[in-house]
Design a protein around this motif. Structure first.
Motif, PDB file in Angstrom:
ATOM      1  N   TRP A 169       7.206  -1.745   2.378  1.00  0.00           N
ATOM      2  CA  TRP A 169       6.979  -2.883   3.265  1.00  0.00           C
ATOM      3  C   TRP A 169       6.792  -4.169   2.459  1.00  0.00           C
ATOM      4  N   PRO A 212       3.597   4.675  -0.712  1.00  0.00           N
ATOM      5  CA  PRO A 212       5.027   4.349  -0.738  1.00  0.00           C
ATOM      6  C   PRO A 212       5.458   3.480   0.437  1.00  0.00           C
ATOM      7  N   LYS A 213       4.895   3.743   1.622  1.00  0.00           N
ATOM      8  CA  LYS A 213       5.244   2.924   2.778  1.00  0.00           C
ATOM      9  C   LYS A 213       4.769   1.487   2.585  1.00  0.00           C
ATOM     10  N   ASN A 244      -2.107  12.493   1.581  1.00  0.00           N
ATOM     11  CA  ASN A 244      -1.521  11.646   2.615  1.00  0.00           C
ATOM     12  C   ASN A 244      -1.454  10.193   2.152  1.00  0.00           C
ATOM     13  N   VAL A 245      -2.520   9.719   1.544  1.00  0.00           N
ATOM     14  CA  VAL A 245      -2.535   8.339   1.055  1.00  0.00           C
ATOM     15  C   VAL A 245      -1.531   8.156  -0.075  1.00  0.00           C
ATOM     16  N   ASP A 273      11.907   1.576  11.523  1.00  0.00           N
ATOM     17  CA  ASP A 273      11.130   2.811  11.613  1.00  0.00           C
ATOM     18  C   ASP A 273      10.597   3.047  13.022  1.00  0.00           C
ATOM     19  N   PHE A 308       1.161  10.069  -0.997  1.00  0.00           N
ATOM     20  CA  PHE A 308       2.573  10.369  -0.743  1.00  0.00           C
ATOM     21  C   PHE A 308       3.142   9.703   0.500  1.00  0.00           C
ATOM     22  N   VAL A 309       2.298   9.163   1.371  1.00  0.00           N
ATOM     23  CA  VAL A 309       2.799   8.527   2.590  1.00  0.00           C
ATOM     24  C   VAL A 309       2.434   7.049   2.636  1.00  0.00           C
ATOM     25  N   CYS A 310       1.159   6.745   2.576  1.00  0.00           N
ATOM     26  CA  CYS A 310       0.708   5.370   2.779  1.00  0.00           C
ATOM     27  C   CYS A 310       1.106   4.429   1.642  1.00  0.00           C
ATOM     28  N   TRP A 360      -6.295  16.934   1.617  1.00  0.00           N
ATOM     29  CA  TRP A 360      -5.079  16.537   2.278  1.00  0.00           C
ATOM     30  C   TRP A 360      -5.068  15.044   2.550  1.00  0.00           C
ATOM     31  N   LYS A 361      -6.252  14.428   2.651  1.00  0.00           N
ATOM     32  CA  LYS A 361      -6.304  12.986   2.895  1.00  0.00           C
ATOM     33  C   LYS A 361      -5.812  12.203   1.685  1.00  0.00           C
TER      34      LYS A 361
END
Length: 89
Positions: free
Chosen positions: A17, A12-13, A5-6, A51, A8-10, A1-2
């Protein structure tokens, strides 16, 4: 899951940015007048902080409490760097 998370979340964010920041800086560097520069700086600040504003308005009280009580995760040990200046003397 880590890893998910990296990926699909970190990432793209971070990409969003970086794109907003570099585009905003280039846009600000092309602004000629001081009044336009101040207005554009405020607009860039708004876009980059939207955000946090959404987070503060849409989260429940329980979610805010959980987020405020999270402890920092130490990424590396800085104890050897803190005493580096004392060894130089």
């Amino acid at each position: 899951w880590k890893v998910a998370n990296v990926v699909f979340v970190c990432l793209p964010k971070l990409y969003i940015w970086w794109t907003l920041t570099s585009g905003g800086v280039h846009f600000l560097m092309e602004t000629a007048g001081i009044v336009d520069l101040v207005v554009n700086c405020m607009a860039l600040t708004f876009v980059l902080s939207i955000d946090e504003m959404i987070f503060s308005r849409l989260l429940t009280v329980a979610s805010k409490h959980i987020m405020n009580n999270l402890e920092d995760l130490p990424l590396f040990d800085t104890s050897d760097v803190e005493h580096e200046d004392e060894d130089v003397v």
